[in-house]
Design a protein around this motif. Sequence first.
Motif, PDB file in Angstrom:
ATOM      1  N   PHE A 312      50.981  46.936  34.418  1.00  0.00           N
ATOM      2  CA  PHE A 312      50.710  47.098  32.993  1.00  0.00           C
ATOM      3  C   PHE A 312      49.229  46.844  32.775  1.00  0.00           C
ATOM      4  CE2 PHE A 312      50.301  45.643  28.631  1.00  0.00           C
ATOM      5  CZ  PHE A 312      51.078  46.566  27.944  1.00  0.00           C
ATOM      6  N   GLU A 313      48.558  47.747  32.070  1.00  0.00           N
ATOM      7  CA  GLU A 313      47.125  47.592  31.849  1.00  0.00           C
ATOM      8  C   GLU A 313      46.846  46.263  31.151  1.00  0.00           C
ATOM      9  OE1 GLU A 313      44.587  50.943  30.630  1.00  0.00           O
ATOM     10  OE2 GLU A 313      46.440  52.114  30.543  1.00  0.00           O
ATOM     11  N   PRO A 314      46.031  45.407  31.754  1.00  0.00           N
ATOM     12  CA  PRO A 314      45.755  44.101  31.152  1.00  0.00           C
ATOM     13  C   PRO A 314      44.981  44.236  29.841  1.00  0.00           C
ATOM     14  CG  PRO A 314      44.293  44.499  33.002  1.00  0.00           C
ATOM     15  CD  PRO A 314      45.298  45.596  33.016  1.00  0.00           C
ATOM     16  N   GLU A 315      45.256  43.331  28.941  1.00  0.00           N
ATOM     17  CA  GLU A 315      44.530  43.267  27.669  1.00  0.00           C
ATOM     18  C   GLU A 315      43.278  42.400  27.805  1.00  0.00           C
ATOM     19  OE1 GLU A 315      48.579  43.469  24.922  1.00  0.00           O
ATOM     20  OE2 GLU A 315      47.790  41.543  25.591  1.00  0.00           O
ATOM     21  N   ALA A 316      43.160  41.760  28.964  1.00  0.00           N
ATOM     22  CA  ALA A 316      42.022  40.881  29.249  1.00  0.00           C
ATOM     23  C   ALA A 316      41.954  40.666  30.753  1.00  0.00           C
ATOM     24  CB  ALA A 316      42.193  39.546  28.531  1.00  0.00           C
ATOM     25  N   THR A 317      40.814  40.200  31.218  1.00  0.00           N
ATOM     26  CA  THR A 317      40.511  39.890  32.618  1.00  0.00           C
ATOM     27  C   THR A 317      40.328  41.163  33.445  1.00  0.00           C
ATOM     28  OG1 THR A 317      42.660  39.796  33.793  1.00  0.00           O
ATOM     29  CG2 THR A 317      42.079  37.912  32.398  1.00  0.00           C
ATOM     30  N   TYR A 318      39.860  40.965  34.670  1.00  0.00           N
ATOM     31  CA  TYR A 318      39.703  42.063  35.624  1.00  0.00           C
ATOM     32  C   TYR A 318      40.753  41.958  36.734  1.00  0.00           C
ATOM     33  CZ  TYR A 318      36.860  38.228  37.539  1.00  0.00           C
ATOM     34  OH  TYR A 318      36.406  36.995  37.957  1.00  0.00           O
ATOM     35  N   LEU A 319      41.847  41.270  36.431  1.00  0.00           N
ATOM     36  CA  LEU A 319      42.902  41.019  37.401  1.00  0.00           C
ATOM     37  C   LEU A 319      44.123  41.877  37.100  1.00  0.00           C
ATOM     38  CD1 LEU A 319      42.447  37.159  37.301  1.00  0.00           C
ATOM     39  CD2 LEU A 319      41.530  38.724  39.023  1.00  0.00           C
ATOM     40  N   LEU A 320      44.594  42.613  38.096  1.00  0.00           N
ATOM     41  CA  LEU A 320      45.719  43.526  37.915  1.00  0.00           C
ATOM     42  C   LEU A 320      46.944  42.960  38.622  1.00  0.00           C
ATOM     43  CD1 LEU A 320      43.877  46.931  38.564  1.00  0.00           C
ATOM     44  CD2 LEU A 320      43.965  45.535  36.484  1.00  0.00           C
TER      45      LEU A 320
END
Length: 382
Positions: A312-320
């Motif tokens: 799910f595309e994160p709403e924050a951070t650069y962590l997937l």
Amino acid sequence: MFDEIVNRKGTSCAKYDALETYFGYSDLQPLWVADMDFKTPDVINEAIIKRAQHGVYGYAKPSTKTYNLVKEWMHKRHSWQIDTSWISFCNGVVPAYSAAIEALSEEDDEIIVQTPVYFPLFNSIKNNNRKIVRNSLKENNGYYTMDLEDLKNKITSKSKILVLCSPHNPVGRLWKKEELEELAKICLENNLIIISDEIHADLVFDKFTPMASLSKEISNITLTLNSAGKTFNIAGLNCAYTICENKEIKEKLDKELAKRELNSINVFGFTALEAAYEFGEEWLEELKIYLKKNIEFTKNYLSKCNSKVQFFEPEATYLLWLNFKNTGLKHKEIKNMLFEKSQIALNDGRSFGVEGDSYFRLNCALPTSELEKGLSKIVTYF
């Protein structure tokens, strides 16, 4: 500037030089540790060089300017009006976690965590002889929400602290104001102190709401942990800070920080923080655009290659938060294939809690060309 490939091998870099120690392999592409493969902003590097030219690196302390820049940053970036008297400096958010748990609870007390969550927190609780109570997040098609009914059922007379990860690592949620208010209401009703880890607050793709900014009442039960480390890729300088309006809570924490000798920051930590908060906004906005493009690139790449890996595309951070469940493989099989076949280092989802079975965390804060190399290794076998 974000497309530049920087060779970090041989620089005592945990992400690259500790691969064999952590994974048993030295030839993996490292997409794990939550720091960025981008150069720190020029304004910070220049400030550090200028300070180094002074030639004396004695004991350092925060200046009035340091406190004011933190205060101004919170107001400018997050519409949160704080007082400089609420700020305490320490040499890392994780050490602050541990000190706060020791200062604000007793042995065998219960600390509530919303799992899956940033894994060093577990050791901070265990090492202080407290009990972990898991309030698992609810997941629906990759989107996570808080399970507040479960939280209410888990609270006992021994429950003293709830740890909030906001924005959330690893699932990438940017909690809405309404969600935070509902959570805070439960904590207020049950006399729970909130430790709010907001280290990723600047790396958001919408409006961030600090927990303590919601109301005077909520601020009075909240201890906020933060740092410029993640935002400006200066985590290795170990300069973090806490914000707390409640004088009693702050005094207890300050006493514990002093007891553990955690309130001494090196001079370059303060130099970097000041440069970041005074001159780093333009770089940060460009960074967020690049990170968003990398997130979209990853989603499109996996889709184009018909990969069974989802996120799910994160709403924050650069962590997937990558979901491998559709591969039909067991967690250990996925892990072995990532290391032995794909030759890529990702964070093991199980380290974030039992909810992380068949999940692995990928760091996309690197040049897109290098990200593509990593993704190609994944889709070849998944």
